[in-house]
Design a protein around this motif. Structure first.
Motif, short mmCIF file in Angstrom:
data_model
loop_
_atom_site.label_atom_id
_atom_site.label_comp_id
_atom_site.label_asym_id
_atom_site.label_seq_id
_atom_site.Cartn_x
_atom_site.Cartn_y
_atom_site.Cartn_z
N GLU A 85 7.32 28.96 -2.26
CA GLU A 85 6.05 29.17 -0.54
C GLU A 85 5.60 27.72 -0.84
N THR A 86 5.76 27.30 -1.82
CA THR A 86 4.74 25.70 -1.47
C THR A 86 5.99 24.53 -0.62
N LEU A 87 7.34 24.97 -0.81
CA LEU A 87 8.12 23.73 -0.23
C LEU A 87 7.84 24.85 1.51
N TRP A 88 7.72 25.50 1.16
CA TRP A 88 7.10 26.61 2.97
C TRP A 88 5.97 25.48 3.43
N PHE A 89 4.81 25.51 3.03
CA PHE A 89 4.08 25.29 3.37
C PHE A 89 3.88 23.95 3.97
N ASN A 90 4.75 23.26 3.14
CA ASN A 90 4.48 21.53 3.40
C ASN A 90 5.46 21.30 5.11
N TYR A 91 6.36 21.81 4.79
CA TYR A 91 7.67 22.39 5.56
C TYR A 91 7.18 22.63 6.79
N SER A 92 6.33 23.64 6.90
CA SER A 92 6.47 24.73 8.21
C SER A 92 4.28 24.53 8.64
N ALA A 93 3.78 24.59 8.00
CA ALA A 93 2.53 24.63 8.00
C ALA A 93 2.48 23.83 9.91
N GLN A 94 2.29 23.08 9.74
CA GLN A 94 1.99 22.11 10.88
C GLN A 94 3.00 22.70 12.26
N LYS A 95 3.97 23.26 12.24
CA LYS A 95 5.13 23.23 13.05
C LYS A 95 5.40 24.79 13.79
N SER A 96 4.80 24.84 14.67
CA SER A 96 5.05 26.42 15.50
C SER A 96 5.93 26.95 15.63
N ASP A 97 5.44 28.32 15.75
CA ASP A 97 6.55 29.04 15.81
C ASP A 97 7.88 28.88 15.84
N TYR A 98 7.95 29.01 17.41
CA TYR A 98 9.29 29.12 18.17
C TYR A 98 9.60 27.76 18.04
N TYR A 99 9.06 26.87 17.47
CA TYR A 99 9.97 26.08 16.22
C TYR A 99 10.66 25.76 15.43
#
Length: 304
Positions: A22-36
């Motif tokens: 979940e930490t890895l997912w947060f660091n990667y996806s937090a600022q990325k849009s769902d579409y991206y």
């Protein structure tokens, strides 16, 4: 895009510390849009179509005796230029059909509830959802595939896919543009029925295409882990369907074999295997393998 600015905010919302995943997912996806994030599927498909079949290509190019004995139709050999032409045709469909279809299908993904947030699904949740996706896709694909083998469906659409009577890995997605669109429906039904996380969706798309490449590999390797999956068809099972071609009324299943067994559309294949076993009796190891005997065994079936 995650609704948390920091890891601490995410942990407070979950009421626990985040797992490593979940930490890895947060660091990667937090600022990325769902579409991206959804559009990652396009990159995954490109890499899978381009990279996964390469070992099979080199194996067929080298034709080493140790591996060539596992080739299902060893008398058939495509030149590198023929394989490259297949890849070019697949890439053409990828850039002008599959890619654009992925880009415009995002609203449907949001509509069915594919999520990108936290928490991440457990391993068991991912496994069970993937199992549902494979079962639903397999059942619906079976009936669509049978339809495509009627006179109109085969001549107008499905014949393109059967241009390769001895399948190769690069030819797994090789098909008429209409077939690509039609067979996208079974792939979408499972996630629509049991929506999960974007990570699960990525895995589903990737695993289904890797399975298709293995099924079309033209090699029946005995050490593959898929050999231990109950009711799994595999390369030998689907290769027979391609060899018989337009006259085939057998082995319509995309992944598993239960539909063919239930509806009696594996009788030709099972008869061929029994006949092949008899033909192989007395043949020494290292002698004529599947290709020669396979050809002989299926001649009677083609004339039925």
């Amino acid at each position: 895009m995650l609704p948390y600015a920091t890891l601490d905010e995410a942990a407070a919302a979950l009421g626990r510390n985040l797992t490593v995943a979940e930490t890895l997912w947060f660091n990667y996806s937090a600022q990325k849009s769902d579409y991206y994030l959804f559009c990652h599927n396009i990159l995954f498909l490109f890499l899978i179509f381009s990279v996964v079949p390469l070992p099979l290509f080199f194996i067929s190019l080298w034709r080493s005796a140790g591996l060539d004995k596992y080739k299902i139709q060893p008398k058939v050999k495509l030149s590198p230029s023929e394989v490259f032409k297949c890849y070019k045709d697949v890439m053409f469909m990828f850039f002008f059909v599959v890619g654009p279809l992925q880009l415009v299908s995002y609203p449907s993904i949001k509509m069915i509830g594919i999520r990108t947030g936290l928490p991440l699904p457990s391993g068991w949740e991912i496994f069970l959802q993937l199992l549902v996706y494979f079962m639903v896709e397999d059942y619906t694909n079976y009936w669509i595939h049978r339809f495509l083998h009627n006179k109109w469906g085969y001549e107008k659409i499905h014949k393109v896919h059967h241009e390769y009577t001895a399948p190769i890995g690069f030819a797994a997605p090789y098909a008429h543009w209409a077939e690509i669109l039609i067979l996208g429906i079974p792939s979408f039904l499972g996630p629509a029925m049991v929506p999960g996380h974007m990570v699960t969706f990525w895995l589903w798309i990737a695993l289904r295409q890797i399975e298709a490449i293995e099924t079309h590999s033209g090699y029946d390797f005995p050490w593959l882990p898929t050999k231990y999956i109950p009711f799994y068809g595999g390369a030998d099972y689907h290769d027979y369907h391609h060899y018989v071609g337009g006259q085939s009324h057998s082995n319509f299943a995309s992944v598993f074999t239960y539909c063919d067994f239930i509806y009696g559309t594996d009788k030709g294949y099972r008869f061929q295997k029994k006949l092949l076993w008899k033909l192989k009796e007395g043949v020494e190891n290292g002698g004529e393998q599947n290709g020669g005997s396979y050809h002989i065994a299926t001649q009677d079936l083609k004339s039925e």
